[in-house]
Design a protein around this motif. Sequence first.
Motif, PDB file in Angstrom:
ATOM      1  N   ASN A 123      54.104  36.211  41.400  1.00 37.07           N
ATOM      2  CA  ASN A 123      53.959  36.215  39.944  1.00 37.07           C
ATOM      3  C   ASN A 123      52.909  37.229  39.503  1.00 37.07           C
ATOM      4  N   ARG A 124      51.768  37.222  40.198  1.00 35.86           N
ATOM      5  CA  ARG A 124      50.698  38.173  39.859  1.00 35.86           C
ATOM      6  C   ARG A 124      51.111  39.606  40.165  1.00 35.86           C
ATOM      7  N   MET A 125      51.766  39.806  41.295  1.00 35.78           N
ATOM      8  CA  MET A 125      52.201  41.149  41.674  1.00 35.78           C
ATOM      9  C   MET A 125      53.248  41.677  40.689  1.00 35.78           C
ATOM     10  N   ILE A 126      54.143  40.809  40.257  1.00 31.70           N
ATOM     11  CA  ILE A 126      55.173  41.195  39.285  1.00 31.70           C
ATOM     12  C   ILE A 126      54.518  41.572  37.953  1.00 31.70           C
ATOM     13  N   ALA A 127      53.577  40.739  37.508  1.00 35.68           N
ATOM     14  CA  ALA A 127      52.887  41.025  36.245  1.00 35.68           C
ATOM     15  C   ALA A 127      52.136  42.357  36.322  1.00 35.68           C
ATOM     16  N   ARG A 161      60.531  36.294  45.316  1.00 34.15           N
ATOM     17  CA  ARG A 161      60.129  35.142  44.524  1.00 34.15           C
ATOM     18  C   ARG A 161      61.346  34.262  44.232  1.00 34.15           C
ATOM     19  N   THR A 162      62.434  34.891  43.809  1.00 38.43           N
ATOM     20  CA  THR A 162      63.656  34.159  43.479  1.00 38.43           C
ATOM     21  C   THR A 162      64.197  33.417  44.700  1.00 38.43           C
ATOM     22  N   GLU A 163      64.100  34.019  45.857  1.00 34.65           N
ATOM     23  CA  GLU A 163      64.571  33.369  47.089  1.00 34.65           C
ATOM     24  C   GLU A 163      63.828  32.062  47.329  1.00 34.65           C
ATOM     25  N   ILE A 164      62.517  32.069  47.180  1.00 35.22           N
ATOM     26  CA  ILE A 164      61.727  30.855  47.407  1.00 35.22           C
ATOM     27  C   ILE A 164      62.022  29.824  46.315  1.00 35.22           C
ATOM     28  N   VAL A 165      62.105  30.268  45.063  1.00 34.95           N
ATOM     29  CA  VAL A 165      62.415  29.345  43.962  1.00 34.95           C
ATOM     30  C   VAL A 165      63.795  28.717  44.175  1.00 34.95           C
ATOM     31  N   ASN A 166      64.764  29.500  44.606  1.00 38.41           N
ATOM     32  CA  ASN A 166      66.108  28.961  44.875  1.00 38.41           C
ATOM     33  C   ASN A 166      66.078  27.920  45.987  1.00 38.41           C
ATOM     34  N   GLN A 167      65.226  28.127  46.977  1.00 42.07           N
ATOM     35  CA  GLN A 167      65.090  27.141  48.051  1.00 42.07           C
ATOM     36  C   GLN A 167      64.556  25.823  47.484  1.00 42.07           C
ATOM     37  N   ILE A 191      54.801  32.234  45.751  1.00 44.07           N
ATOM     38  CA  ILE A 191      55.367  32.359  44.403  1.00 44.07           C
ATOM     39  C   ILE A 191      54.275  32.807  43.442  1.00 44.07           C
ATOM     40  N   SER A 192      53.125  32.173  43.525  1.00 43.88           N
ATOM     41  CA  SER A 192      52.000  32.533  42.658  1.00 43.88           C
ATOM     42  C   SER A 192      51.567  33.974  42.898  1.00 43.88           C
ATOM     43  N   ARG A 193      51.515  34.354  44.151  1.00 45.59           N
ATOM     44  CA  ARG A 193      51.146  35.730  44.500  1.00 45.59           C
ATOM     45  C   ARG A 193      52.171  36.721  43.941  1.00 45.59           C
ATOM     46  N   THR A 204      61.928  44.170  44.544  1.00 46.33           N
ATOM     47  CA  THR A 204      61.680  43.516  45.830  1.00 46.33           C
ATOM     48  C   THR A 204      60.865  42.239  45.625  1.00 46.33           C
ATOM     49  N   PHE A 205      59.802  42.334  44.826  1.00 49.25           N
ATOM     50  CA  PHE A 205      58.979  41.152  44.538  1.00 49.25           C
ATOM     51  C   PHE A 205      59.808  40.071  43.847  1.00 49.25           C
TER      52      PHE A 205
END
Length: 141
Positions: free
Chosen positions: A14-18, A73-79, A10-12, A68-69
Motif C-alpha cells: 500500500n505504501r509502495m503503491i502510494a 498486493r491483489t494476489e494476497i488480498v485474493n487469498q 499488504i501494508s508495505r 507489479t506492486f
Amino acid sequence: MTTKEYLSQISRYNRMIANKLQEISQLKMIAYSISPQNVGEKVQNSYKADKISGIVTEIADKEKVLNTFLKKRTEIVNQIESISDINCYDILTNRYVLEKSIKVISVERGMAEKYLISMQKNALKIFEKKYGEIYLSTNLT
C-alpha cells in the motif's frame, strides 16, 4: 517468512503503491510544464523533446513497477478473500487489508480484545494451512 509477515506485505505494498503514484504524478506535472517548441522556428536544439521523451520513459517504467506492486498486493488480498470461514475472512481483512488494530476492531464489533486475538490466531492458522506452502519457505518482496 511467517504468516503475519506475509500478510503484512499488504501494508508495505500500500505504501509502495502510494509512493509510486506520487512519483508518477510529479513526473507528469513536470512533463506538462515543459513548454512545446515553437513550430515556426527552425532550431537545431532538441533538448525539450529529449527531456519530454526521457520523462515519458521514466513514467512508463514506474507504471510497470506500480503494476507489479498492485498484482502482488491483489494476489494476497485474493487469498484472504478465498477463506470460506466468514469470521476468519473478516478478521484478516480488517487486520491486514484495512490495517485496523485489534483495539479498533474490538470497539467496532463490540468484542473483547482477547477474544479477537484468539480469532486472529485461528484465522492465521487457517490461512497458513491453505497458503503456507507459498511463503513459508520463500522470502518474497
